[in-house]
Design a protein around this motif. Structure first.
Motif, PDB file in Angstrom:
ATOM      1  N   GLU A   1     -18.222 -46.625 -22.209  1.00  0.00           N
ATOM      2  CA  GLU A   1     -17.077 -47.477 -22.532  1.00  0.00           C
ATOM      3  C   GLU A   1     -16.816 -47.545 -24.036  1.00  0.00           C
ATOM      4  O   GLU A   1     -15.668 -47.459 -24.473  1.00  0.00           O
ATOM      5  N   ILE A   2     -17.865 -47.677 -24.811  1.00  0.00           N
ATOM      6  CA  ILE A   2     -17.711 -47.752 -26.267  1.00  0.00           C
ATOM      7  C   ILE A   2     -17.105 -46.463 -26.805  1.00  0.00           C
ATOM      8  O   ILE A   2     -16.199 -46.486 -27.642  1.00  0.00           O
ATOM      9  N   GLU A   3     -17.594 -45.330 -26.335  1.00  0.00           N
ATOM     10  CA  GLU A   3     -17.045 -44.053 -26.806  1.00  0.00           C
ATOM     11  C   GLU A   3     -15.606 -43.868 -26.347  1.00  0.00           C
ATOM     12  O   GLU A   3     -14.769 -43.381 -27.109  1.00  0.00           O
ATOM     13  N   ASP A   4     -15.299 -44.280 -25.118  1.00  0.00           N
ATOM     14  CA  ASP A   4     -13.908 -44.196 -24.651  1.00  0.00           C
ATOM     15  C   ASP A   4     -12.995 -45.086 -25.486  1.00  0.00           C
ATOM     16  O   ASP A   4     -11.880 -44.686 -25.849  1.00  0.00           O
ATOM     17  N   ARG A   5     -13.446 -46.282 -25.795  1.00  0.00           N
ATOM     18  CA  ARG A   5     -12.628 -47.199 -26.613  1.00  0.00           C
ATOM     19  C   ARG A   5     -12.424 -46.643 -28.016  1.00  0.00           C
ATOM     20  O   ARG A   5     -11.321 -46.722 -28.575  1.00  0.00           O
ATOM     21  N   THR A   6     -13.495 -46.094 -28.584  1.00  0.00           N
ATOM     22  CA  THR A   6     -13.384 -45.528 -29.930  1.00  0.00           C
ATOM     23  C   THR A   6     -12.441 -44.329 -29.918  1.00  0.00           C
ATOM     24  O   THR A   6     -11.610 -44.179 -30.825  1.00  0.00           O
ATOM     25  N   ALA A   7     -12.550 -43.496 -28.900  1.00  0.00           N
ATOM     26  CA  ALA A   7     -11.639 -42.353 -28.769  1.00  0.00           C
ATOM     27  C   ALA A   7     -10.189 -42.828 -28.705  1.00  0.00           C
ATOM     28  O   ALA A   7      -9.297 -42.231 -29.321  1.00  0.00           O
ATOM     29  N   ALA A   8      -9.942 -43.900 -27.976  1.00  0.00           N
ATOM     30  CA  ALA A   8      -8.579 -44.423 -27.840  1.00  0.00           C
ATOM     31  C   ALA A   8      -8.020 -44.877 -29.182  1.00  0.00           C
ATOM     32  O   ALA A   8      -6.844 -44.639 -29.494  1.00  0.00           O
ATOM     33  N   VAL A   9      -8.848 -45.516 -29.983  1.00  0.00           N
ATOM     34  CA  VAL A   9      -8.377 -45.968 -31.297  1.00  0.00           C
ATOM     35  C   VAL A   9      -8.074 -44.760 -32.187  1.00  0.00           C
ATOM     36  O   VAL A   9      -7.040 -44.713 -32.859  1.00  0.00           O
ATOM     37  N   TRP A  10      -8.967 -43.785 -32.182  1.00  0.00           N
ATOM     38  CA  TRP A  10      -8.715 -42.583 -32.986  1.00  0.00           C
ATOM     39  C   TRP A  10      -7.462 -41.856 -32.490  1.00  0.00           C
ATOM     40  O   TRP A  10      -6.671 -41.355 -33.297  1.00  0.00           O
ATOM     41  N   ARG A  11      -7.266 -41.811 -31.182  1.00  0.00           N
ATOM     42  CA  ARG A  11      -6.068 -41.169 -30.634  1.00  0.00           C
ATOM     43  C   ARG A  11      -4.813 -41.886 -31.128  1.00  0.00           C
ATOM     44  O   ARG A  11      -3.803 -41.256 -31.440  1.00  0.00           O
ATOM     45  N   GLY A  12      -4.894 -43.203 -31.212  1.00  0.00           N
ATOM     46  CA  GLY A  12      -3.764 -43.982 -31.696  1.00  0.00           C
ATOM     47  C   GLY A  12      -3.416 -43.724 -33.150  1.00  0.00           C
ATOM     48  O   GLY A  12      -2.296 -43.993 -33.580  1.00  0.00           O
ATOM     49  N   CYS A  13      -4.358 -43.197 -33.907  1.00  0.00           N
ATOM     50  CA  CYS A  13      -4.100 -42.862 -35.315  1.00  0.00           C
ATOM     51  C   CYS A  13      -3.284 -41.578 -35.472  1.00  0.00           C
ATOM     52  O   CYS A  13      -2.632 -41.376 -36.494  1.00  0.00           O
ATOM     53  N   LEU A  14      -3.328 -40.718 -34.472  1.00  0.00           N
ATOM     54  CA  LEU A  14      -2.698 -39.400 -34.611  1.00  0.00           C
ATOM     55  C   LEU A  14      -1.204 -39.448 -34.930  1.00  0.00           C
ATOM     56  O   LEU A  14      -0.745 -38.713 -35.811  1.00  0.00           O
ATOM     57  N   PRO A  15      -0.410 -40.295 -34.263  1.00  0.00           N
ATOM     58  CA  PRO A  15       1.038 -40.267 -34.556  1.00  0.00           C
ATOM     59  C   PRO A  15       1.406 -40.741 -35.959  1.00  0.00           C
ATOM     60  O   PRO A  15       2.487 -40.412 -36.449  1.00  0.00           O
ATOM     61  N   THR A  16       0.530 -41.502 -36.591  1.00  0.00           N
ATOM     62  CA  THR A  16       0.888 -42.086 -37.890  1.00  0.00           C
ATOM     63  C   THR A  16       0.190 -41.412 -39.068  1.00  0.00           C
ATOM     64  O   THR A  16       0.329 -41.867 -40.196  1.00  0.00           O
ATOM     65  N   THR A  17      -0.557 -40.355 -38.804  1.00  0.00           N
ATOM     66  CA  THR A  17      -1.291 -39.698 -39.879  1.00  0.00           C
ATOM     67  C   THR A  17      -0.811 -38.265 -40.071  1.00  0.00           C
ATOM     68  O   THR A  17      -0.219 -37.668 -39.175  1.00  0.00           O
ATOM     69  N   THR A  18      -1.099 -37.743 -41.254  1.00  0.00           N
ATOM     70  CA  THR A  18      -0.789 -36.349 -41.569  1.00  0.00           C
ATOM     71  C   THR A  18      -1.942 -35.783 -42.387  1.00  0.00           C
ATOM     72  O   THR A  18      -2.801 -36.521 -42.878  1.00  0.00           O
ATOM     73  N   GLY A  19      -1.945 -34.478 -42.537  1.00  0.00           N
ATOM     74  CA  GLY A  19      -2.903 -33.816 -43.414  1.00  0.00           C
ATOM     75  C   GLY A  19      -4.354 -34.118 -43.072  1.00  0.00           C
ATOM     76  O   GLY A  19      -4.748 -34.091 -41.904  1.00  0.00           O
ATOM     77  N   THR A  20      -5.121 -34.452 -44.101  1.00  0.00           N
ATOM     78  CA  THR A  20      -6.554 -34.687 -43.893  1.00  0.00           C
ATOM     79  C   THR A  20      -6.811 -35.943 -43.066  1.00  0.00           C
ATOM     80  O   THR A  20      -7.795 -35.998 -42.330  1.00  0.00           O
ATOM     81  N   ASP A  21      -5.939 -36.932 -43.176  1.00  0.00           N
ATOM     82  CA  ASP A  21      -6.112 -38.135 -42.347  1.00  0.00           C
ATOM     83  C   ASP A  21      -5.956 -37.797 -40.867  1.00  0.00           C
ATOM     84  O   ASP A  21      -6.693 -38.304 -40.025  1.00  0.00           O
ATOM     85  N   ARG A  22      -5.011 -36.931 -40.571  1.00  0.00           N
ATOM     86  CA  ARG A  22      -4.819 -36.521 -39.174  1.00  0.00           C
ATOM     87  C   ARG A  22      -6.014 -35.702 -38.691  1.00  0.00           C
ATOM     88  O   ARG A  22      -6.472 -35.872 -37.558  1.00  0.00           O
ATOM     89  N   ALA A  23      -6.540 -34.846 -39.540  1.00  0.00           N
ATOM     90  CA  ALA A  23      -7.730 -34.064 -39.178  1.00  0.00           C
ATOM     91  C   ALA A  23      -8.915 -34.990 -38.935  1.00  0.00           C
ATOM     92  O   ALA A  23      -9.696 -34.783 -37.996  1.00  0.00           O
ATOM     93  N   THR A  24      -9.031 -36.034 -39.740  1.00  0.00           N
ATOM     94  CA  THR A  24     -10.094 -37.023 -39.555  1.00  0.00           C
ATOM     95  C   THR A  24      -9.926 -37.745 -38.226  1.00  0.00           C
ATOM     96  O   THR A  24     -10.894 -37.939 -37.482  1.00  0.00           O
ATOM     97  N   ALA A  25      -8.701 -38.128 -37.908  1.00  0.00           N
ATOM     98  CA  ALA A  25      -8.434 -38.825 -36.642  1.00  0.00           C
ATOM     99  C   ALA A  25      -8.730 -37.915 -35.454  1.00  0.00           C
ATOM    100  O   ALA A  25      -9.344 -38.351 -34.473  1.00  0.00           O
ATOM    101  N   LEU A  26      -8.323 -36.669 -35.537  1.00  0.00           N
ATOM    102  CA  LEU A  26      -8.581 -35.738 -34.442  1.00  0.00           C
ATOM    103  C   LEU A  26     -10.081 -35.500 -34.267  1.00  0.00           C
ATOM    104  O   LEU A  26     -10.584 -35.473 -33.146  1.00  0.00           O
TER     105      LEU A  26
END
Length: 138
Positions: free
Chosen positions: A83-108
């Motif tokens: 559950e913790i890993e799924d929740r963390t994945a969801a938060v990182w997934r939510g970062c993808l639409p608002t990030t670019t460049g290295t921030d997007r690579a970090t989120a992915l």
């Protein structure tokens, strides 16, 4: 939209959860939990440096977090790890639409790492299916 500050909060929560998780695991699962916690600590530290470098004041970890259910044995510890890993994945997934460049690579990378750990925990818990079609998606 999820921000890197939200990802930092998720990493803080994941680190906290691995305390009760690790206390109920045995054998190789303890090593996996230590590795997972170290990965979350590394991401947390990188996020703190990133946010501080941008002039933001990163929020500190809460003194305690409410777990979604009691962790009383290895089976519940493994469920919490998933559950913790799924929740963390969801938060990182939510970062993808608002990030670019290295921030997007970090989120992915954050999404991918959490999804892989969730799959490993599902396998350790003998849960099926071991994978989900779109990690981080509700």
């Amino acid at each position: 939209m999820t921000t890197l500050a939200d990802a930092l909060a998720a990493e803080h929560a994941a680190i906290y959860a691995y305390g009760p998780i690790g206390a109920r695991l045995t054998a190789a699962a303890v090593t996996a939990a230590r590795s997972a916690e170290a990965a979350h600590r590394s991401r947390r530290d990188a996020l703190i440096l990133k946010l501080t470098g941008e002039g933001a004041t990163p929020a500190p970890a809460a003194p305690a977090y409410t777990l979604p259910f009691p962790v009383t044995d290895q089976a519940s510890a493994l469920r919490l790890a998933v559950e913790i890993e799924d929740r963390t994945a969801a938060v990182w997934r939510g970062c993808l639409p608002t990030t670019t460049g290295t921030d997007r690579a970090t989120a992915l990378a954050g999404l991918t790492d959490a999804a892989v750990r969730a799959t490993r925990w599902r396998r350790a818990a003998a849960l099926t299916p071991a994978t989900v079609p779109y990690p981080g998606r509700p």
